[in-house]
Design a protein around this motif. Structure first.
Motif, PDB file in Angstrom:
ATOM      1  N   ASP A 125      -7.461  -7.379  -1.587  1.00 41.48           N
ATOM      2  CA  ASP A 125      -7.297  -7.387  -0.127  1.00 41.48           C
ATOM      3  C   ASP A 125      -7.804  -8.712   0.445  1.00 41.48           C
ATOM      4  O   ASP A 125      -8.356  -9.552  -0.277  1.00 41.48           O
ATOM      5  CB  ASP A 125      -8.005  -6.188   0.495  1.00 41.48           C
ATOM      6  CG  ASP A 125      -9.521  -6.243   0.392  1.00 41.48           C
ATOM      7  OD1 ASP A 125     -10.071  -7.324   0.131  1.00 41.48           O
ATOM      8  OD2 ASP A 125     -10.161  -5.193   0.585  1.00 41.48           O
ATOM      9  N   PRO A 126      -7.608  -8.954   1.740  1.00 38.92           N
ATOM     10  CA  PRO A 126      -7.995 -10.244   2.334  1.00 38.92           C
ATOM     11  C   PRO A 126      -9.480 -10.577   2.204  1.00 38.92           C
ATOM     12  O   PRO A 126      -9.857 -11.754   2.275  1.00 38.92           O
ATOM     13  CB  PRO A 126      -7.585 -10.088   3.807  1.00 38.92           C
ATOM     14  CG  PRO A 126      -6.453  -9.106   3.773  1.00 38.92           C
ATOM     15  CD  PRO A 126      -6.831  -8.130   2.701  1.00 38.92           C
ATOM     16  N   SER A 127     -10.334  -9.577   1.983  1.00 36.83           N
ATOM     17  CA  SER A 127     -11.765  -9.844   1.843  1.00 36.83           C
ATOM     18  C   SER A 127     -12.138 -10.237   0.417  1.00 36.83           C
ATOM     19  O   SER A 127     -13.270 -10.616   0.144  1.00 36.83           O
ATOM     20  CB  SER A 127     -12.575  -8.607   2.242  1.00 36.83           C
ATOM     21  OG  SER A 127     -12.433  -7.577   1.269  1.00 36.83           O
ATOM     22  N   GLY A 128     -11.187 -10.138  -0.530  1.00 42.12           N
ATOM     23  CA  GLY A 128     -11.445 -10.466  -1.922  1.00 42.12           C
ATOM     24  C   GLY A 128     -11.749  -9.269  -2.790  1.00 42.12           C
ATOM     25  O   GLY A 128     -12.003  -9.416  -3.986  1.00 42.12           O
ATOM     26  N   LYS A 129     -11.719  -8.074  -2.210  1.00 41.86           N
ATOM     27  CA  LYS A 129     -11.987  -6.872  -2.983  1.00 41.86           C
ATOM     28  C   LYS A 129     -10.772  -6.515  -3.831  1.00 41.86           C
ATOM     29  O   LYS A 129      -9.654  -6.412  -3.333  1.00 41.86           O
ATOM     30  CB  LYS A 129     -12.345  -5.705  -2.065  1.00 41.86           C
ATOM     31  CG  LYS A 129     -12.729  -4.436  -2.820  1.00 41.86           C
ATOM     32  CD  LYS A 129     -13.153  -3.331  -1.861  1.00 41.86           C
ATOM     33  CE  LYS A 129     -13.560  -2.064  -2.626  1.00 41.86           C
ATOM     34  NZ  LYS A 129     -13.965  -0.984  -1.700  1.00 41.86           N
ATOM     35  N   VAL A 130     -11.014  -6.318  -5.162  1.00 40.14           N
ATOM     36  CA  VAL A 130      -9.934  -6.008  -6.090  1.00 40.14           C
ATOM     37  C   VAL A 130      -9.717  -4.506  -6.143  1.00 40.14           C
ATOM     38  O   VAL A 130     -10.669  -3.725  -6.240  1.00 40.14           O
ATOM     39  CB  VAL A 130     -10.241  -6.546  -7.499  1.00 40.14           C
ATOM     40  CG1 VAL A 130      -9.127  -6.170  -8.482  1.00 40.14           C
ATOM     41  CG2 VAL A 130     -10.417  -8.057  -7.463  1.00 40.14           C
ATOM     42  N   THR A 177      -2.954  -9.948  -2.058  1.00 40.74           N
ATOM     43  CA  THR A 177      -2.504 -10.551  -3.320  1.00 40.74           C
ATOM     44  C   THR A 177      -2.117  -9.458  -4.308  1.00 40.74           C
ATOM     45  O   THR A 177      -2.885  -8.516  -4.537  1.00 40.74           O
ATOM     46  CB  THR A 177      -3.612 -11.423  -3.944  1.00 40.74           C
ATOM     47  OG1 THR A 177      -3.956 -12.458  -3.028  1.00 40.74           O
ATOM     48  CG2 THR A 177      -3.143 -12.047  -5.246  1.00 40.74           C
ATOM     49  N   LEU A 178      -0.953  -9.606  -4.906  1.00 43.51           N
ATOM     50  CA  LEU A 178      -0.466  -8.702  -5.954  1.00 43.51           C
ATOM     51  C   LEU A 178      -0.381  -9.493  -7.252  1.00 43.51           C
ATOM     52  O   LEU A 178       0.341 -10.484  -7.332  1.00 43.51           O
ATOM     53  CB  LEU A 178       0.913  -8.153  -5.586  1.00 43.51           C
ATOM     54  CG  LEU A 178       1.663  -7.372  -6.692  1.00 43.51           C
ATOM     55  CD1 LEU A 178       0.948  -6.074  -7.011  1.00 43.51           C
ATOM     56  CD2 LEU A 178       3.109  -7.119  -6.284  1.00 43.51           C
ATOM     57  N   THR A 179      -1.135  -9.083  -8.271  1.00 46.04           N
ATOM     58  CA  THR A 179      -1.101  -9.743  -9.580  1.00 46.04           C
ATOM     59  C   THR A 179      -0.344  -8.858 -10.560  1.00 46.04           C
ATOM     60  O   THR A 179      -0.715  -7.695 -10.774  1.00 46.04           O
ATOM     61  CB  THR A 179      -2.516 -10.010 -10.117  1.00 46.04           C
ATOM     62  OG1 THR A 179      -3.216 -10.841  -9.181  1.00 46.04           O
ATOM     63  CG2 THR A 179      -2.460 -10.713 -11.465  1.00 46.04           C
ATOM     64  N   VAL A 180       0.712  -9.401 -11.127  1.00 44.56           N
ATOM     65  CA  VAL A 180       1.543  -8.676 -12.098  1.00 44.56           C
ATOM     66  C   VAL A 180       1.256  -9.251 -13.478  1.00 44.56           C
ATOM     67  O   VAL A 180       1.390 -10.464 -13.697  1.00 44.56           O
ATOM     68  CB  VAL A 180       3.035  -8.809 -11.756  1.00 44.56           C
ATOM     69  CG1 VAL A 180       3.884  -8.086 -12.805  1.00 44.56           C
ATOM     70  CG2 VAL A 180       3.318  -8.271 -10.360  1.00 44.56           C
ATOM     71  N   LYS A 181       0.840  -8.391 -14.402  1.00 42.14           N
ATOM     72  CA  LYS A 181       0.492  -8.829 -15.753  1.00 42.14           C
ATOM     73  C   LYS A 181       1.390  -8.133 -16.775  1.00 42.14           C
ATOM     74  O   LYS A 181       1.652  -6.932 -16.669  1.00 42.14           O
ATOM     75  CB  LYS A 181      -0.969  -8.503 -16.057  1.00 42.14           C
ATOM     76  CG  LYS A 181      -1.436  -8.960 -17.428  1.00 42.14           C
ATOM     77  CD  LYS A 181      -2.928  -8.701 -17.624  1.00 42.14           C
ATOM     78  CE  LYS A 181      -3.415  -9.204 -18.967  1.00 42.14           C
ATOM     79  NZ  LYS A 181      -4.862  -8.966 -19.151  1.00 42.14           N
ATOM     80  N   GLY A 182       1.841  -8.887 -17.742  1.00 45.68           N
ATOM     81  CA  GLY A 182       2.685  -8.313 -18.786  1.00 45.68           C
ATOM     82  C   GLY A 182       1.867  -7.560 -19.814  1.00 45.68           C
ATOM     83  O   GLY A 182       1.141  -8.179 -20.583  1.00 45.68           O
TER      84      GLY A 182
END
Length: 654
Positions: free
Chosen positions: A605-610, A634-639
């Motif tokens: 989220d915008p505060s940096g919380k994952v 931020t959305l992180t997509v990992k294979g």
């Protein structure tokens, strides 16, 4: 003219002070396992161990390779980047032994007299990295220099069962594990030039025919006082099988041998008179090391002679040294049967001329020492059993040497890939470039006579102090005899920095490492002071800025409710997407779908919380939130596996 030769057939299991280059060698590692989910790309979770901060098998293995590259690169001089391809593959093995790794240069080069770099010999083959260093330029631009493979089947059924790789950087290796760092340092040594190119089955120079030339390694080899290059091909074939009579005679190796080697360990027989004398032996790679305290006293012949079944004359061998023949079953089986019968030690007699180091992975702990003597010496001992008494002792002279220099491996039975291109097993302490990896090796701090040989074959060697950026640690990169504490310092500093979340974590880690060096007495008090002076707040900040993790790449911007199709990636690789969410949004949906393979997602989220999400099989992954905070999500997509054709969507409602 510069001639190039390609080493097509197989990886070679091997490897004059040259022109001095001004910079330390950079060894770049190319991960050939990307996208396979195996080896360096194996994402099986792993606990950080022995100074290796990796959290997956693949990351730990790659850290070890990076560490080894820093060790060798710290003391070697070259202005040309050395590219080392590396992969894990199933290599030849069986339940009790096999190949741990194989490596060699991909190309070799010769120089003619008109294009001869300072320190080089004309019309002589050099391994690619050595030739590049001498020439001061990349002689094969755009191509890798070294190819390395490691046994990805280790520990699986039918392949050195019960064993596994140890991924620590500190040599605190548990029983049954194999120090991966020692193996990598060894194999990288072959790629850097520790190898001969002669065809040992014919005695011909590489590549055979009219364009054949000697190689630089072979020019320093002697057989009974005669240089290798002065022998006929037929004589070379015989010399390669003449155990104990083939030696590397390079001036640096010979000069440093007294600093790296000790008196040989021998089995000293005191009675009967007909057998009295010193017998060289090979120490088993399992069980305690043989000493005068644990390997002494009367000898008794075990029954059965090969020790492959329960000892039937236990009353004869109890409390004594059990003499057992090699053959029929694994060395560890013999040792355990003798131990069960109450023997205090095991003396193995070889059943063939070829030398061997007793090895294997015991089914249960071996608590008694095990050594092996040659076939001829074993026959002498068996012929004089009455009153046979002996003890382990120190012999005379330097272990693993003769009048010509330091012995290289020449077993009586040709061992392709091992014969000729390794130091002999008689060296004591064991050498990192012997054909078999021994548990007492400490390659992270001691490369024994490997750097000396590199200097003889043309490498420039930096014996100056190790710097951390512009700060002098006061610790030499390399000292005569092979200690590489300075190289260990830079290797550890870079590994710690590259895996630290912030400068504080790096500072704490490198400071603790420096304290451990001092506690282990690997550096002097003055060196400890110099090293600590390089670990001030300002210094560690500069080091972290240089060696810390690279900044995260900018994310791919998503537009509200506009799918981004045809996304792809490798297993283990991550791609970042961002979505700017305005104030007052009612809902937020971040998701992936479609395509092939398997992905997982995490959201910040915008505060940096994952906000990690549970992973589902396939590519359908979703995150939803009500009344999302305004700002960049931020959305992180990992294979999880390699994937393609995936659609990424970010959508909010107002």
């Amino acid at each position: 003219m510069i001639r190039r030769g390609l080493l097509y057939s197989a990886l070679l299991a091997a490897g004059l002070c040259g022109a001095m280059s001004a910079t330390a060698a950079e060894i770049k590692i190319v991960n050939q396992d990307v996208g396979t989910g195996q080896g360096f790309d194996d994402h099986t979770p792993a606990t950080p161990i022995g100074g290796n901060p990796g959290t997956t098998f693949g990351q730990q293995a790659f850290n070890v390779f990076l560490f080894a590259a820093e060790i060798h690169g710290a003391y070697l001089k070259s202005d040309v980047t050395i590219v080392n391809n590396a992969t894990f593959e199933p290599l030849e093995c069986d339940a009790t032994g096999g190949v741990l790794g194989s490596s060699g240069p991909l190309s070799v080069f010769t120089f003619d007299a008109a294009n001869l770099p300072a320190g080089a010999k004309a019309d002589t083959w050099y391994a690619g990295p050595t030739a590049d260093a001498l020439a001061g330029e990349d002689l094969d631009p755009g191509q890798a220099d070294i190819q390395s493979q490691f046994n990805g089947a280790l520990g699986s059924p039918g392949c050195i069962e019960g064993s596994k790789w140890y991924m620590g950087l500190d040599h605190q290796v548990p029983d049954g594990q194999i120090d991966f760092l020692n193996v990598v340092l060894h194999e990288m040594g072959h790629g850097l030039g520790f190898l001969g190119l002669t065809d040992l089955s014919t005695g011909e120079d590489f590549p055979g025919g009219a364009d054949s030339h000697p190689d630089i390694y072979g020019t320093f080899v002697k057989h009974n006082g005669t240089f290798w290059d002065d022998l006929t091909p037929a004589q070379r074939v015989s010399a390669a099988l003449d155990d104990g009579h083939l030696a590397f005679s390079g001036p640096t190796v010979v000069a440093e041998a007294p600093l790296a080697l000790s008196q040989p360990d021998v089995y000293r027989v005191s009675a009967p008179a007909a057998a009295a004398g010193d017998y060289e032996y090979a120490q088993a790679s399992f069980g305690p090391k043989a000493t005068s305290a644990n390997f002494s006293g009367s000898v008794a012949r075990a029954t059965p002679n090969d020790g492959c079944a329960a000892i039937t004359n236990a009353s004869d061998v109890a409390g004594k040294v059990a003499l057992i023949d090699r053959g029929t079953c694994d060395f560890t089986v013999k040792a355990l049967n003798a131990q069960a019968a109450g023997a205090s030690a095991v003396l193995l007699a070889n059943n063939q001329p070829a030398a061997v180091t007793p090895g294997g992975t015991p089914a249960s702990p071996v608590n008694i020492p095990v050594i092996l003597v040659s076939q001829a010496d074993g026959n002498t001992l068996k012929a004089n059993l009455a009153g046979l008494t002996g003890t382990v002792a120190k012999g005379t002279g330097l272990s693993g040497t003769n009048a010509d220099g330091v012995l290289i491996y020449a077993p009586a039975q040709l061992s392709p890939g091992s014969s000729f291109s390794h130091y002999d097993t008689r060296l004591t302490p064991n050498a990192i470039m012997e054909y078999a990896i021994n548990q007492d090796l400490r390659g992270e701090i001691d490369l024994d006579l490997t750097p000396a040989l590199f200097q003889d074959i043309g490498w420039g060697i930096d014996r100056g102090n190790q710097f951390l950026l512009q700060c002098d640690t006061g610790i030499p990169k390399l000292v005569p005899g092979g200690m590489v504490i300075g190289a260990n310092v830079i290797a550890n500093a870079k590994i710690i920095a590259g895996n630290a979340d912030d400068v504080g974590a790096y500072r704490a880690g490198v400071t603790a490492y420096a304290a451990q060096l001092a506690a282990d007495e690997l550096i002097t008090a003055d060196q400890a002071s110099s090293l600590n002076a390089c670990l001030t707040d300002a210094q560690t900040q500069a080091q972290y800025d240089e060696w810390g993790p690279p900044p995260a790449p900018p994310g791919i911007a998503l537009n509200n409710n506009q799918p981004l199709a045809n996304q792809k990636g490798a297993a283990g690789a991550s791609t970042v997407y961002t979505l700017a969410v305005p104030a007052g949004a009612k809902t937020l949906n971040l998701r992936t779908y479609g395509g092939s393979g398997d992905v997982s997602i995490s959201v910040t989220d915008p505060s940096g919380k994952v906000k990690d999400q549970p992973n589902r099989p396939g590519n359908s992954e979703m995150f939803t939130a009500g009344k999302p905070a305004a700002g960049t999500w931020t959305l992180t997509v990992k294979g999880v596996k390699a994937y393609s054709g995936v659609t990424v969507l970010g959508a909010y409602t107002q």
